[in-house]
Design a protein around this motif. Structure first.
Motif, PDB file in Angstrom:
ATOM      1  N   GLY A 267       0.771  -1.246   0.000  1.00 26.35           N
ATOM      2  CA  GLY A 267       0.000   0.000   0.000  1.00 26.35           C
ATOM      3  C   GLY A 267       0.788   1.273   0.000  1.00 26.35           C
ATOM      4  N   ASN A 268       2.110   1.227  -0.217  1.00 26.21           N
ATOM      5  CA  ASN A 268       2.862   2.468  -0.134  1.00 26.21           C
ATOM      6  C   ASN A 268       4.195   2.344  -0.858  1.00 26.21           C
TER       7      ASN A 268
ATOM      8  N   PHE B 115       6.102 -12.499  13.294  1.00 24.88           N
ATOM      9  CA  PHE B 115       4.811 -11.965  12.834  1.00 24.88           C
ATOM     10  C   PHE B 115       5.038 -10.583  12.234  1.00 24.88           C
ATOM     11  N   LEU B 116       4.421 -10.322  11.076  1.00 21.69           N
ATOM     12  CA  LEU B 116       4.579  -9.044  10.382  1.00 21.69           C
ATOM     13  C   LEU B 116       3.212  -8.453  10.060  1.00 21.69           C
ATOM     14  N   THR B 117       3.010  -7.187  10.396  1.00 20.86           N
ATOM     15  CA  THR B 117       1.759  -6.524  10.041  1.00 20.86           C
ATOM     16  C   THR B 117       1.836  -6.002   8.611  1.00 20.86           C
ATOM     17  N   ASN B 118       0.682  -5.997   7.946  1.00 11.58           N
ATOM     18  CA  ASN B 118       0.628  -5.519   6.573  1.00 11.58           C
ATOM     19  C   ASN B 118      -0.210  -4.250   6.486  1.00 11.58           C
ATOM     20  N   GLY B 119      -0.091  -3.561   5.361  1.00 10.60           N
ATOM     21  CA  GLY B 119      -0.777  -2.295   5.181  1.00 10.60           C
ATOM     22  C   GLY B 119      -2.032  -2.410   4.338  1.00 10.60           C
ATOM     23  N   ASP B 120      -2.629  -1.251   4.088  1.00 13.06           N
ATOM     24  CA  ASP B 120      -3.858  -1.186   3.311  1.00 13.06           C
ATOM     25  C   ASP B 120      -3.837   0.100   2.500  1.00 13.06           C
TER      26      ASP B 120
ATOM     27  N   ALA C 245      -6.472  -3.724   0.478  1.00 12.65           N
ATOM     28  CA  ALA C 245      -5.567  -4.869   0.519  1.00 12.65           C
ATOM     29  C   ALA C 245      -6.310  -6.187   0.366  1.00 12.65           C
ATOM     30  N   ALA C 246      -7.537  -6.252   0.899  1.00 16.29           N
ATOM     31  CA  ALA C 246      -8.306  -7.500   0.836  1.00 16.29           C
ATOM     32  C   ALA C 246      -8.516  -7.964  -0.597  1.00 16.29           C
ATOM     33  N   ALA C 247      -8.611  -7.022  -1.522  1.00 17.59           N
ATOM     34  CA  ALA C 247      -8.823  -7.374  -2.922  1.00 17.59           C
ATOM     35  C   ALA C 247      -7.564  -7.921  -3.579  1.00 17.59           C
ATOM     36  N   THR C 248      -6.421  -7.662  -2.969  1.00 20.65           N
ATOM     37  CA  THR C 248      -5.151  -8.103  -3.538  1.00 20.65           C
ATOM     38  C   THR C 248      -4.572  -9.317  -2.821  1.00 20.65           C
TER      39      THR C 248
ATOM     40  N   VAL D  30      -5.284 -11.485   8.045  1.00 26.20           N
ATOM     41  CA  VAL D  30      -6.356 -10.536   7.756  1.00 26.20           C
ATOM     42  C   VAL D  30      -5.754  -9.248   7.200  1.00 26.20           C
ATOM     43  N   SER D  31      -6.582  -8.458   6.550  1.00 29.12           N
ATOM     44  CA  SER D  31      -6.125  -7.197   5.974  1.00 29.12           C
ATOM     45  C   SER D  31      -6.469  -6.049   6.902  1.00 29.12           C
TER      46      SER D  31
END
Length: 595
Positions: free
Chosen positions: A81-82, A111-116, A122-125, A155-156
């Motif tokens: 996302g960036n 554990f790694l957090t993801n962006g949006d 992000a859910a669509a990708t 989860v996104s």
């Protein structure tokens, strides 16, 4: 003289990999293993409090500190996302890292957090948070396997900070995910899966949560939760621009934006939390624009204090008064502002006893063209700003620094400093002097008197430029040396294996509380060998949006035996005498002796 000026006067008087595959200057930013046989050497002596000036001699050149950038370890992850053409403010901070043994097999996982993204969710990708299981024991080399889907955490979200800790004392560490607009609590079921229990636990944080820390702040035997919040932001806010050779759109900074107050939740011991932000005194000060937090005893009373790094507002030092109340004393004790007496754009925290005087010091990262702040803890009353005299001033000025780590990477008894750098704006068009991606930095501790920049000799990772963000420590191959995992924007997360020539032996300590929290995060441990004592604390927060493996890596040099003193709480001190000075050991509360 104003109250603020008086406070300053008092202070001055008192303290006078590419995943695992290789791959302009701007205005300020708005299970443990068995004991191991004895060794036969003695440790370096602990120096007394030394003058921060340079020594009048040059010590011998030590063995190099080096890291291997693991090119094929299975940890394949890039934050989503960036940066985007829209330059939303939510794009600049990056994702968080938590290193912890989620399945209790004795090997630290990641554990790694993801962006949006507001326009391209992000859910669509398929971009989600991810959990990587350490399978080094099976493969023979450092190797990770993605298990986020099976674990239930894929989860996104607009993910920021990551936090691990056993909040319900069931023996399995749980997860907290900080995000723009939420905080999520994931309970570890003990069978390799997690279930979200945010609502059932009574947690609610609609603000922009950046980081969090677990710590037993009221000494009742369970982990409380402090969440750091940032600023008010909406994707419909007007865009921000900077003038170079042309007008360039950038992500907005925190200057001029409303700060969001942090929150403190007291663990009720029944799976729920109670918001005590008001009654604890946390809410008694104006809100800060928080990015990092660490729980550690900074005053020497064995109660866990809270230090918060704020972006363009004063940093907080909440001194623990002993009854789940806190007194904010950052300005009075000299750790609220930078060397110029004004707030900096503080982002990351690295805490250790750098000069071995028995007190924990602070290193705080800042924005480009500012100095990273190095605060020496000199007394119960205050700190001394010593970036310049310790060689940490000039190297930090060209950099925009995020995560920072304090660790004795070469096991010579003196903790080093790692810094992840990278700008939030790409202003390179028409400005040859501007750096967008930046090289990371590694500073070697010269026996408590100064730091030397050894980045150029520390491995290929340090030769390349990155948009560094979060970082955490763990011993991924369980060889007793401290490894690193570092997250970035645009490029994958990197695992760095410590391949340094170690100066001496080491002892890995895992702590288990009984009446204290099972994961006694933040507690102080004093290690004595041959009459010399050094202070350690179990990691609780720190770095930037990160959670390090909750173990202690103790340098023991050439000593045969060590004595350990653990402060489980301010009124619960326990000692172990004559333990082997190498290998791994679990310290269970109640198995030692009263001092």
């Amino acid at each position: 003289m104003s109250h603020r000026q008086a406070a300053f006067a008092i202070v001055f008087v008192v303290v006078g990999l590419w995943g695992c595959e290789k791959g302009p200057q701007a205005p300020p930013s708005p299970s443990g293993g068995p004991p191991v046989a004895n060794t036969t050497e003695t440790p370096n002596p602990v120096s007394p409090l030394l003058s921060p000036s340079l020594p009048d001699f040059e010590p011998p050149v030590p063995a190099p500190i080096r890291f291997d950038w693991l090119e094929d370890c299975g940890l394949d992850f890039t934050y989503y996302g960036n940066p985007s053409p829209e330059h939303h403010m939510t794009e600049q901070n990056g994702g968080g890292v938590a290193v912890f043994d989620f399945d209790r097999d004795g090997w630290p996982d990641v554990f790694l957090t993801n962006g949006d993204h507001f326009q391209r969710p992000a859910a669509a990708t398929g971009a989600t948070h991810q959990l990587f299981r350490n399978v080094t024991a099976k493969s023979g080399t450092v190797r990770f396997q993605p298990v986020g889907d099976n674990a239930g955490v894929a989860v996104s979200d607009f993910g920021m900070g990551a936090l691990a800790g056993d909040f319900d004392n069931d023996g399995f560490p749980d997860l907290v995910v900080c995000a723009y607009g939420s905080v999520r609590l994931w309970h570890n079921s003990g069978d390799g899966t997690f279930s979200e229990t945010t609502a059932a636990a009574g947690l609610s944080n609609p603000e922009w949560a950046s980081s969090a820390v677990f710590a037993d702040l009221d000494e009742d035997g369970d982990l409380d939760l402090y969440v750091v919040n940032y600023v008010v932001y909406s994707p419909t806010d007007p865009p921000c621009f900077v003038e170079t050779t042309r007008r360039i759109q950038i992500s907005c900074g925190p200057i001029g934006r409303v700060a969001q107050a942090d929150r403190l939740w007291e663990n009720q011991g029944d799976g729920t939390f109670l918001d005590v932000s008001e009654t604890s005194g946390i809410a008694s000060v104006p809100a800060g624009k928080g990015l990092a937090v660490e729980a550690v005893d900074l005053t020497g009373d064995d109660r866990l204090d809270l230090y918060v790094a704020n972006d363009t507002t004063d940093n907080f030092l909440f001194v623990n008064q002993g009854d789940m109340t806190f007194e904010e004393a950052g300005l009075v004790r000299g750790v609220a502002v930078g060397a110029r007496g004004t707030p900096e754009s503080s982002m990351g925290i690295a805490c250790a006893d750098y000069d071995s005087n028995g007190r924990f010091d602070l290193f705080v990262t800042n924005f480009e063209n500012a100095v990273n702040d190095f605060y020496l803890n000199l007394s119960d009353e205050g700190f001394l700003h010593a970036s310049a005299s310790f060689g940490l001033d000039l190297p930090s000025r060209p950099m925009l620094a995020f995560a920072t780590i304090a660790a004795d990477f070469d096991r010579d008894d003196w903790p080093e400093i790692f810094v992840a750098n990278g700008h939030i704006w790409d202003l390179s068009e028409g400005n040859d002097k501007h750096q967008f991606a930046m090289t990371p930095q590694l500073f070697r501790n010269r026996e408590g008197t100064r730091f030397d920049d050894v980045s150029r000799t520390s491995g290929q990772y340090f030769e390349e430029k990155w948009l560094g963000r979060s970082a955490a420590t763990g011993d991924f191959d369980r060889d007793g040396a401290v490894d690193l995992v570092v997250s970035h924007l645009l490029r994958p997360t990197v695992v760095l294996r410590n391949a340094s020539e170690l100066a001496g032996a080491g002892l890995t300590l895992r702590l288990v509380g009984r009446t204290a929290a099972r994961d006694p995060l933040g507690v102080r441990v004093a290690v004595t060998s041959d009459g010399a004592t050094r202070q350690y604390h179990l990691p609780a927060g720190g770095s930037y949006q990160a959670s390090c493996e909750p173990v202690l890596f103790v340098s023991t040099g050439t000593a045969k035996m060590v004595d350990l003193r653990v402060a489980w709480a301010s009124d619960d001190i326990e000692e172990w005498v004559g333990l082997p000075a190498a290998g791994e050991r679990i310290l269970v509360q109640g198995t030692g002796k009263a001092p």
